[in-house]
Write a protein that holds these residues in place. Sequence first.
Motif, PDB file in Angstrom:
ATOM      1  N   ARG A  30     -30.919  45.147  17.353  1.00  0.00           N
ATOM      2  CA  ARG A  30     -31.239  44.151  18.380  1.00  0.00           C
ATOM      3  C   ARG A  30     -32.147  43.079  17.776  1.00  0.00           C
ATOM      4  NH1 ARG A  30     -35.920  47.378  21.464  1.00  0.00           N
ATOM      5  NH2 ARG A  30     -37.367  46.466  20.060  1.00  0.00           N
ATOM      6  N   PRO A  31     -32.065  41.861  18.267  1.00  0.00           N
ATOM      7  CA  PRO A  31     -32.907  40.780  17.751  1.00  0.00           C
ATOM      8  C   PRO A  31     -34.386  41.020  18.060  1.00  0.00           C
ATOM      9  CG  PRO A  31     -31.086  39.900  19.058  1.00  0.00           C
ATOM     10  CD  PRO A  31     -31.108  41.384  19.259  1.00  0.00           C
ATOM     11  N   SER A  32     -35.244  40.422  17.254  1.00  0.00           N
ATOM     12  CA  SER A  32     -36.688  40.506  17.442  1.00  0.00           C
ATOM     13  C   SER A  32     -37.259  39.094  17.454  1.00  0.00           C
ATOM     14  CB  SER A  32     -37.308  41.321  16.298  1.00  0.00           C
ATOM     15  OG  SER A  32     -38.692  41.424  16.449  1.00  0.00           O
ATOM     16  N   LEU A  33     -38.057  38.768  18.472  1.00  0.00           N
ATOM     17  CA  LEU A  33     -38.666  37.442  18.573  1.00  0.00           C
ATOM     18  C   LEU A  33     -39.752  37.316  17.504  1.00  0.00           C
ATOM     19  CD1 LEU A  33     -38.844  34.752  20.146  1.00  0.00           C
ATOM     20  CD2 LEU A  33     -40.513  35.869  21.638  1.00  0.00           C
ATOM     21  N   THR A  34     -39.615  36.349  16.602  1.00  0.00           N
ATOM     22  CA  THR A  34     -40.531  36.212  15.470  1.00  0.00           C
ATOM     23  C   THR A  34     -41.349  34.930  15.481  1.00  0.00           C
ATOM     24  OG1 THR A  34     -38.815  35.163  14.127  1.00  0.00           O
ATOM     25  CG2 THR A  34     -39.049  37.576  13.959  1.00  0.00           C
ATOM     26  N   HIS A  35     -40.867  33.884  16.177  1.00  0.00           N
ATOM     27  CA  HIS A  35     -41.599  32.628  16.162  1.00  0.00           C
ATOM     28  C   HIS A  35     -41.136  31.701  17.276  1.00  0.00           C
ATOM     29  CE1 HIS A  35     -37.954  31.561  13.906  1.00  0.00           C
ATOM     30  NE2 HIS A  35     -38.207  30.299  14.250  1.00  0.00           N
ATOM     31  N   ILE A  36     -42.001  30.742  17.554  1.00  0.00           N
ATOM     32  CA  ILE A  36     -41.660  29.601  18.395  1.00  0.00           C
ATOM     33  C   ILE A  36     -41.986  28.374  17.553  1.00  0.00           C
ATOM     34  CG2 ILE A  36     -42.348  28.250  20.409  1.00  0.00           C
ATOM     35  CD1 ILE A  36     -42.761  30.843  21.900  1.00  0.00           C
ATOM     36  N   ALA A  37     -41.086  27.407  17.532  1.00  0.00           N
ATOM     37  CA  ALA A  37     -41.309  26.179  16.773  1.00  0.00           C
ATOM     38  C   ALA A  37     -41.464  25.013  17.747  1.00  0.00           C
ATOM     39  CB  ALA A  37     -40.141  25.926  15.819  1.00  0.00           C
ATOM     40  N   LEU A  38     -42.512  24.225  17.527  1.00  0.00           N
ATOM     41  CA  LEU A  38     -42.759  23.037  18.338  1.00  0.00           C
ATOM     42  C   LEU A  38     -42.652  21.805  17.450  1.00  0.00           C
ATOM     43  CD1 LEU A  38     -45.926  24.151  20.362  1.00  0.00           C
ATOM     44  CD2 LEU A  38     -43.531  24.246  21.081  1.00  0.00           C
ATOM     45  N   HIS A  39     -41.877  20.849  17.880  1.00  0.00           N
ATOM     46  CA  HIS A  39     -41.706  19.580  17.180  1.00  0.00           C
ATOM     47  C   HIS A  39     -42.771  18.644  17.738  1.00  0.00           C
ATOM     48  CE1 HIS A  39     -38.516  16.473  15.752  1.00  0.00           C
ATOM     49  NE2 HIS A  39     -39.293  16.842  14.773  1.00  0.00           N
ATOM     50  N   VAL A  40     -43.847  18.382  16.993  1.00  0.00           N
ATOM     51  CA  VAL A  40     -45.013  17.662  17.516  1.00  0.00           C
ATOM     52  C   VAL A  40     -45.163  16.269  16.911  1.00  0.00           C
ATOM     53  CG1 VAL A  40     -46.220  19.831  18.008  1.00  0.00           C
ATOM     54  CG2 VAL A  40     -46.587  18.700  15.813  1.00  0.00           C
ATOM     55  N   ALA A  41     -45.787  15.393  17.671  1.00  0.00           N
ATOM     56  CA  ALA A  41     -45.994  14.011  17.217  1.00  0.00           C
ATOM     57  C   ALA A  41     -47.095  13.924  16.155  1.00  0.00           C
ATOM     58  CB  ALA A  41     -46.325  13.106  18.399  1.00  0.00           C
ATOM     59  N   ASP A  42     -48.174  14.710  16.316  1.00  0.00           N
ATOM     60  CA  ASP A  42     -49.291  14.676  15.367  1.00  0.00           C
ATOM     61  C   ASP A  42     -49.541  16.091  14.853  1.00  0.00           C
ATOM     62  OD1 ASP A  42     -51.728  14.523  13.988  1.00  0.00           O
ATOM     63  OD2 ASP A  42     -52.555  13.033  15.370  1.00  0.00           O
ATOM     64  N   VAL A  55     -44.723  27.816  14.723  1.00  0.00           N
ATOM     65  CA  VAL A  55     -44.335  26.862  13.688  1.00  0.00           C
ATOM     66  C   VAL A  55     -44.478  25.449  14.253  1.00  0.00           C
ATOM     67  CG1 VAL A  55     -42.480  26.089  12.152  1.00  0.00           C
ATOM     68  CG2 VAL A  55     -42.702  28.527  12.719  1.00  0.00           C
ATOM     69  N   LEU A  56     -45.194  24.602  13.529  1.00  0.00           N
ATOM     70  CA  LEU A  56     -45.335  23.203  13.928  1.00  0.00           C
ATOM     71  C   LEU A  56     -44.523  22.331  12.978  1.00  0.00           C
ATOM     72  CD1 LEU A  56     -49.163  23.044  14.718  1.00  0.00           C
ATOM     73  CD2 LEU A  56     -47.262  23.491  16.287  1.00  0.00           C
ATOM     74  N   LEU A  57     -43.638  21.558  13.566  1.00  0.00           N
ATOM     75  CA  LEU A  57     -42.765  20.651  12.823  1.00  0.00           C
ATOM     76  C   LEU A  57     -43.183  19.220  13.137  1.00  0.00           C
ATOM     77  CD1 LEU A  57     -39.494  22.396  14.002  1.00  0.00           C
ATOM     78  CD2 LEU A  57     -40.583  22.711  11.775  1.00  0.00           C
ATOM     79  N   PRO A  58     -43.269  18.349  12.134  1.00  0.00           N
ATOM     80  CA  PRO A  58     -43.718  16.975  12.377  1.00  0.00           C
ATOM     81  C   PRO A  58     -42.633  16.088  12.975  1.00  0.00           C
ATOM     82  CG  PRO A  58     -43.157  17.243  10.084  1.00  0.00           C
ATOM     83  CD  PRO A  58     -42.988  18.608  10.722  1.00  0.00           C
ATOM     84  N   GLY A  59     -43.074  14.956  13.524  1.00  0.00           N
ATOM     85  CA  GLY A  59     -42.146  13.913  13.950  1.00  0.00           C
ATOM     86  C   GLY A  59     -41.605  14.048  15.353  1.00  0.00           C
ATOM     87  N   GLY A  60     -42.194  14.916  16.161  1.00  0.00           N
ATOM     88  CA  GLY A  60     -41.715  15.082  17.529  1.00  0.00           C
ATOM     89  C   GLY A  60     -42.090  13.911  18.411  1.00  0.00           C
ATOM     90  N   PRO A  61     -41.485  13.847  19.585  1.00  0.00           N
ATOM     91  CA  PRO A  61     -41.734  12.728  20.499  1.00  0.00           C
ATOM     92  C   PRO A  61     -42.994  12.884  21.347  1.00  0.00           C
ATOM     93  CG  PRO A  61     -40.111  14.195  21.444  1.00  0.00           C
ATOM     94  CD  PRO A  61     -40.434  14.733  20.066  1.00  0.00           C
ATOM     95  N   GLY A  62     -43.631  14.037  21.309  1.00  0.00           N
ATOM     96  CA  GLY A  62     -44.753  14.310  22.207  1.00  0.00           C
ATOM     97  C   GLY A  62     -44.231  14.934  23.484  1.00  0.00           C
ATOM     98  N   GLU A  63     -44.970  15.873  24.024  1.00  0.00           N
ATOM     99  CA  GLU A  63     -44.564  16.578  25.240  1.00  0.00           C
ATOM    100  C   GLU A  63     -44.685  15.651  26.438  1.00  0.00           C
ATOM    101  OE1 GLU A  63     -43.303  19.693  27.631  1.00  0.00           O
ATOM    102  OE2 GLU A  63     -43.359  19.617  25.453  1.00  0.00           O
ATOM    103  N   ARG A  64     -43.684  15.651  27.264  1.00  0.00           N
ATOM    104  CA  ARG A  64     -43.716  14.831  28.475  1.00  0.00           C
ATOM    105  C   ARG A  64     -43.541  15.761  29.682  1.00  0.00           C
ATOM    106  NH1 ARG A  64     -41.343  11.943  24.584  1.00  0.00           N
ATOM    107  NH2 ARG A  64     -41.971   9.800  24.276  1.00  0.00           N
ATOM    108  N   ALA A  65     -44.603  16.430  30.064  1.00  0.00           N
ATOM    109  CA  ALA A  65     -44.537  17.363  31.184  1.00  0.00           C
ATOM    110  C   ALA A  65     -44.267  16.612  32.479  1.00  0.00           C
ATOM    111  CB  ALA A  65     -45.830  18.151  31.285  1.00  0.00           C
ATOM    112  N   ARG A  66     -43.374  17.149  33.251  1.00  0.00           N
ATOM    113  CA  ARG A  66     -43.056  16.572  34.552  1.00  0.00           C
ATOM    114  C   ARG A  66     -43.719  17.401  35.642  1.00  0.00           C
ATOM    115  NH1 ARG A  66     -37.686  17.340  32.722  1.00  0.00           N
ATOM    116  NH2 ARG A  66     -37.429  15.909  31.026  1.00  0.00           N
ATOM    117  N   SER A  67     -43.928  16.817  36.784  1.00  0.00           N
ATOM    118  CA  SER A  67     -44.500  17.529  37.913  1.00  0.00           C
ATOM    119  C   SER A  67     -43.664  18.779  38.197  1.00  0.00           C
ATOM    120  CB  SER A  67     -44.502  16.604  39.130  1.00  0.00           C
ATOM    121  OG  SER A  67     -45.011  17.288  40.239  1.00  0.00           O
ATOM    122  N   GLY A  68     -44.339  19.900  38.366  1.00  0.00           N
ATOM    123  CA  GLY A  68     -43.646  21.153  38.638  1.00  0.00           C
ATOM    124  C   GLY A  68     -43.153  21.873  37.400  1.00  0.00           C
ATOM    125  N   ASP A  69     -43.386  21.317  36.209  1.00  0.00           N
ATOM    126  CA  ASP A  69     -42.979  21.963  34.958  1.00  0.00           C
ATOM    127  C   ASP A  69     -44.081  22.925  34.546  1.00  0.00           C
ATOM    128  OD1 ASP A  69     -42.253  22.753  32.410  1.00  0.00           O
ATOM    129  OD2 ASP A  69     -42.025  20.729  31.622  1.00  0.00           O
TER     130      ASP A  69
END
Length: 137
Positions: free
Chosen positions: A2-14, A58-72
């Motif tokens: 079975r698969p095992s969760l090993t990481h979450i990657a975020l594409h970040v602006a800074d 994992v942090l990856l460069p060059g993302g657009p920045g998080e744009r949280a919406r109401s209720g997110d």
Amino acid sequence: MRPSLTHIALHVADLEACAAFYREVCGLGEVHSRGGEELGERIVWLAEPGAEARFVLVLLPGGPGERARSGDYSHLGFAVATREQVDAMAAIGRARGCLALDRVDKPYPAGSFCILRDPDGTAVEFSYGQPLGPGAA
């Protein structure tokens, strides 16, 4: 197998500001980095001390920045050992100008929590009394 969760990657602006936030506020350590001047953009792996082989952020460069919406309610969740530590994390967020939600107390399984925003805008929850982590019932 079975698969095992090993990481979450975020594409970040800074990348550097976000890496500093997760090191300084969340207590994560940098366990791997690649890229840089000779290889191109830097990628950073961060983990809790002792958990480096189980789960990394994992942090990856060059993302657009998080744009949280109401209720997110998307967020990263960190457990702390006491309700007072939730208050301490809220105070850190207040001092840094990134407190999104002061401590809230909800019935089980939500418990007590506050929410900060990392430099990219991603919501980061600090909780006590949930069924996971140090404050687990």
